[in-house]
Scaffold this motif. Structure first.
Motif, PDB file in Angstrom:
ATOM      1  N   ALA A  49      10.358  12.046   2.251  1.00 14.26           N
ATOM      2  CA  ALA A  49      10.741  12.093   3.666  1.00 14.26           C
ATOM      3  C   ALA A  49       9.842  11.199   4.514  1.00 14.26           C
ATOM      4  N   GLY A  50       9.483  10.029   3.969  1.00 12.58           N
ATOM      5  CA  GLY A  50       8.652   9.089   4.731  1.00 12.58           C
ATOM      6  C   GLY A  50       9.515   8.189   5.599  1.00 12.58           C
ATOM      7  N   MET A  70      11.053   5.336   4.934  1.00 13.48           N
ATOM      8  CA  MET A  70      12.315   4.856   4.363  1.00 13.48           C
ATOM      9  C   MET A  70      13.269   6.005   4.055  1.00 13.48           C
ATOM     10  N   GLY A  71      12.734   7.095   3.484  1.00 11.71           N
ATOM     11  CA  GLY A  71      13.599   8.238   3.171  1.00 11.71           C
ATOM     12  C   GLY A  71      14.301   8.743   4.426  1.00 11.71           C
ATOM     13  N   GLN A  82      14.239  15.794   0.266  1.00 12.89           N
ATOM     14  CA  GLN A  82      13.077  16.542  -0.233  1.00 12.89           C
ATOM     15  C   GLN A  82      11.795  16.034   0.416  1.00 12.89           C
ATOM     16  N   THR A  95       7.399  16.813   0.849  1.00  9.31           N
ATOM     17  CA  THR A  95       6.315  17.470   0.111  1.00  9.31           C
ATOM     18  C   THR A  95       5.346  18.202   1.034  1.00  9.31           C
ATOM     19  N   VAL A 104       9.818   7.635  -2.652  1.00  2.42           N
ATOM     20  CA  VAL A 104       8.438   8.134  -2.602  1.00  2.42           C
ATOM     21  C   VAL A 104       7.499   6.930  -2.589  1.00  2.42           C
ATOM     22  N   LEU A 144       4.279   7.754 -10.369  1.00  2.92           N
ATOM     23  CA  LEU A 144       4.923   8.759  -9.509  1.00  2.92           C
ATOM     24  C   LEU A 144       6.448   8.622  -9.585  1.00  2.92           C
ATOM     25  N   LYS A 145       6.925   7.400  -9.495  1.00  2.00           N
ATOM     26  CA  LYS A 145       8.374   7.194  -9.534  1.00  2.00           C
ATOM     27  C   LYS A 145       8.936   7.647 -10.890  1.00  2.00           C
ATOM     28  N   VAL A 147       9.210  11.362 -10.874  1.00  2.60           N
ATOM     29  CA  VAL A 147      10.348  11.806 -10.056  1.00  2.60           C
ATOM     30  C   VAL A 147      11.654  11.604 -10.838  1.00  2.60           C
ATOM     31  N   ASN A 170      14.517   3.191  -4.213  1.00  4.50           N
ATOM     32  CA  ASN A 170      14.367   2.276  -3.077  1.00  4.50           C
ATOM     33  C   ASN A 170      13.106   1.419  -3.234  1.00  4.50           C
ATOM     34  N   THR A 171      12.587   1.306  -4.456  1.00  5.52           N
ATOM     35  CA  THR A 171      11.379   0.500  -4.645  1.00  5.52           C
ATOM     36  C   THR A 171      11.527  -0.891  -4.042  1.00  5.52           C
ATOM     37  N   SER A 172      10.418  -1.409  -3.506  1.00  5.08           N
ATOM     38  CA  SER A 172      10.437  -2.767  -2.941  1.00  5.08           C
ATOM     39  C   SER A 172      10.168  -3.810  -4.009  1.00  5.08           C
ATOM     40  N   ASN A 224      13.671  -2.183   6.142  1.00  4.49           N
ATOM     41  CA  ASN A 224      13.054  -1.426   7.231  1.00  4.49           C
ATOM     42  C   ASN A 224      13.187  -2.202   8.554  1.00  4.49           C
ATOM     43  N   VAL A 271       5.936  -2.913   7.646  1.00  4.55           N
ATOM     44  CA  VAL A 271       6.126  -2.532   6.232  1.00  4.55           C
ATOM     45  C   VAL A 271       5.030  -1.550   5.784  1.00  4.55           C
ATOM     46  N   LYS A 305       2.178   2.877  10.926  1.00  7.25           N
ATOM     47  CA  LYS A 305       2.117   4.275  10.464  1.00  7.25           C
ATOM     48  C   LYS A 305       0.748   4.907  10.684  1.00  7.25           C
TER      49      LYS A 305
HETATM   50  N1  LIG Z   1       7.987   0.491   4.330  1.00 10.17           N
HETATM   51  C1  LIG Z   1       8.865  -0.460   4.117  1.00 10.17           C
HETATM   52  O1  LIG Z   1       9.012  -1.385   4.923  1.00 10.17           O
HETATM   53  C2  LIG Z   1       9.740  -0.419   2.899  1.00 10.17           C
HETATM   54  C3  LIG Z   1      10.887  -1.211   2.853  1.00 10.17           C
HETATM   55  C4  LIG Z   1      11.719  -1.128   1.739  1.00 10.17           C
HETATM   56  C5  LIG Z   1      11.387  -0.294   0.674  1.00 10.17           C
HETATM   57  N2  LIG Z   1      10.238   0.451   0.750  1.00 10.17           N
HETATM   58  C6  LIG Z   1       9.937   1.327  -0.391  1.00 10.17           C
HETATM   59  O2  LIG Z   1      10.337   2.649  -0.072  1.00 10.17           O
HETATM   60  C7  LIG Z   1       9.476   3.585  -0.736  1.00 10.17           C
HETATM   61  C8  LIG Z   1       8.873   4.532   0.295  1.00 10.17           C
HETATM   62  O3  LIG Z   1       8.153   3.765   1.251  1.00 10.17           O
HETATM   63  P1  LIG Z   1       7.863   4.337   2.722  1.00 10.17           P
HETATM   64  O4  LIG Z   1       7.517   3.164   3.557  1.00 10.17           O
HETATM   65  O5  LIG Z   1       8.952   5.265   3.132  1.00 10.17           O
HETATM   66  O6  LIG Z   1       6.528   5.172   2.414  1.00 10.17           O
HETATM   67  P2  LIG Z   1       5.935   6.423   3.225  1.00 10.17           P
HETATM   68  O7  LIG Z   1       4.491   6.458   2.902  1.00 10.17           O
HETATM   69  O8  LIG Z   1       6.359   6.361   4.652  1.00 10.17           O
HETATM   70  O9  LIG Z   1       6.683   7.681   2.569  1.00 10.17           O
HETATM   71  C9  LIG Z   1       6.543   8.086   1.236  1.00 10.17           C
HETATM   72  C10 LIG Z   1       6.874   9.567   1.206  1.00 10.17           C
HETATM   73  O10 LIG Z   1       6.935  10.012  -0.141  1.00 10.17           O
HETATM   74  C11 LIG Z   1       6.538  11.373  -0.137  1.00 10.17           C
HETATM   75  N3  LIG Z   1       6.247  11.787  -1.496  1.00 10.17           N
HETATM   76  C12 LIG Z   1       5.196  11.457  -2.267  1.00 10.17           C
HETATM   77  N4  LIG Z   1       5.318  12.045  -3.483  1.00 10.17           N
HETATM   78  C13 LIG Z   1       6.473  12.726  -3.471  1.00 10.17           C
HETATM   79  C14 LIG Z   1       7.168  13.544  -4.424  1.00 10.17           C
HETATM   80  N5  LIG Z   1       6.674  13.726  -5.647  1.00 10.17           N
HETATM   81  N6  LIG Z   1       8.342  14.113  -4.052  1.00 10.17           N
HETATM   82  C15 LIG Z   1       8.835  13.911  -2.821  1.00 10.17           C
HETATM   83  N7  LIG Z   1       8.233  13.153  -1.875  1.00 10.17           N
HETATM   84  C16 LIG Z   1       7.068  12.577  -2.206  1.00 10.17           C
HETATM   85  C17 LIG Z   1       5.337  11.400   0.802  1.00 10.17           C
HETATM   86  O11 LIG Z   1       5.074  12.707   1.296  1.00 10.17           O
HETATM   87  C18 LIG Z   1       5.823  10.458   1.912  1.00 10.17           C
HETATM   88  O12 LIG Z   1       6.451  11.179   2.947  1.00 10.17           O
HETATM   89  C19 LIG Z   1       8.429   2.764  -1.496  1.00 10.17           C
HETATM   90  O13 LIG Z   1       8.867   2.593  -2.817  1.00 10.17           O
HETATM   91  C20 LIG Z   1       8.461   1.422  -0.753  1.00 10.17           C
HETATM   92  O14 LIG Z   1       8.052   0.354  -1.539  1.00 10.17           O
HETATM   93  C21 LIG Z   1       9.417   0.432   1.833  1.00 10.17           C
END
Ligand SMILES: NC(=O)c1ccc[n+]([C@@H]2O[C@H](COP(=O)([O-])OP(=O)(O)OC[C@H]3O[C@@H](n4cnc5c(N)ncnc54)[C@H](O)[C@@H]3O)[C@@H](O)[C@H]2O)c1
Length: 289
Positions: free
Chosen positions: A17-18, A20-21, A38, A40, A97, A103-104, A107, A124-126, A150, A241, A279
């Motif tokens: 729930a970060g 991107m989620g 989901q 955490t 996540v 970690l991925k 999951v 959604n890995t980058s 994003n 990012v 962030k």
């Molecule tokens: N930030 C960007 O601009 C961007 C763009 C495209 C893709 N992404 C990708 O998206 C993914 C998430 O990035 P983000 O920027 O949202 O990161 P973020 O740090 O904002 O969020 C990650 C979330 O994952 C949660 N998390 C960690 N372990 C977990 C688990 N086991 N189960 C459930 N939740 C869990 C954390 O609590 C956190 O809320 C990464 O793979 C990143 O590379 C990011």
């Protein structure tokens, strides 16, 4: 079982729930899907709810959606702390996540164990190759990359990445899904960084070396916006990012493509100091939060 060709999707699961989620949950709900996210930690849950509410209010203020649609979108998103709950009803699950291979993989192992046997499992890995994320699974045919950009609500393109074993049915289901979200799929090949991260990280890393040599980030952004026509300079992009996400992408690509992707010492130092960008309230710019 494999993903069914032409499968009709109604329930979407989101793991993480970060930033991107939350964005992915919002666009799925806006398109009419039932979404279960989901989280955490309670803090992540609170941030996600308010990020989505704020984004919807901005869209209402701009006149892009009416209040009723915004309320309906909010109501379509539910939260759970249990991955099993996400798995029990989802037709398609998007993992968002932290950018960490172990970690991925853990999951996805849980998703394989608990999700329906025909559910599509997307990451959604980058930057991490999909074949690497799915290498220890037996359901490799149902795993795919959906690299949302994003901010998810505003960016129309989504990279779609087939792992070595991803089935055509999974791919076609995801193409239809992206079209249902009003997104434009961009087909990328499964090498570290795909298209977008592979090109942007070179730009951002080189921009950091210009700062190491004495140029100010503001001047670099101004140059790229006013002289090269980029909508956003490399430091505004890095702050959006997240510096740690960009650096992690560089590490993966340095492993596969060599030193041109090695993160600059200044970038590493700022990540260690927690200057991650918007962030954390401070990156190359100060956001005063
Ligand atoms: N930030 C960007 O601009 C961007 C763009 C495209 C893709 N992404 C990708 O998206 C993914 C998430 O990035 P983000 O920027 O949202 O990161 P973020 O740090 O904002 O969020 C990650 C979330 O994952 C949660 N998390 C960690 N372990 C977990 C688990 N086991 N189960 C459930 N939740 C869990 C954390 O609590 C956190 O809320 C990464 O793979 C990143 O590379 C990011």
């Amino acid at each position: 079982m494999t993903a069914r060709e032409g499968m009709t999707l109604t329930h979407i699961g989101v793991v993480g729930a970060g930033q991107m989620g939350s964005g992915i949950a919002q666009v799925c709900a806006a398109a009419g899907f039932d979404v279960l996210v989901q989280y955490t930690t309670e803090a992540a849950l609170g941030r996600s709810r308010s990020a989505i509410a704020n984004s919807l209010q901005k869209l209402v203020a701009r006149g892009s959606v009416d209040q009723e649609k915004a309320s309906r979108t909010m109501a379509q998103i539910r939260y759970t702390s249990e991955i099993v709950a996400v798995c029990s009803e989802a037709d398609l699950i998007v993992e968002a996540v932290y950018e960490d291979l172990d970690l991925k993989r853990s999951v996805f192992a849980a998703l394989e164990k608990h999700a329906r046997a025909d559910a599509v499992l997307a990451s959604n890995t980058s930057a991490i190759p999909i074949t690497e994320i799915s290498s220890k699974l037996t359901c490799k045919d149902r795993v795919i990359g959906l690299h949302f950009m994003n901010p998810v609500v505003l960016m129309s393109g989504v990279e779609i990445i087939r792992g070595e074993m991803t089935s055509e049915a999974t791919f076609q289901t995801c193409l239809s899904f992206l079209h249902a979200l009003g997104k434009e799929p961009v087909v990328a090949v499964d090498y570290a960084g795909f298209i977008v991260t592979r090109l942007l990280d070179v730009l951002m890393n080189e921009a950091v070396s210009l700062v190491e040599e004495g140029t100010r980030p503001e001047e670099i952004d101004k140059a790229m916006e006013l002289c090269a026509g980029h909508p956003m300079g490399p430091f505004k992009l890095l702050d959006l990012v997240g510096a740690e996400i960009a650096m992690h992408g560089m590490e993966i690509m340095a492993r596969d493509f060599g030193d041109r992707y090695k993160a600059r010492p200044l970038l590493k130092r700022r990540v260690l100091a927690g200057l991650l960008g918007k962030k954390t309230g401070r990156g190359f710019y100060d956001y005063g939060t």
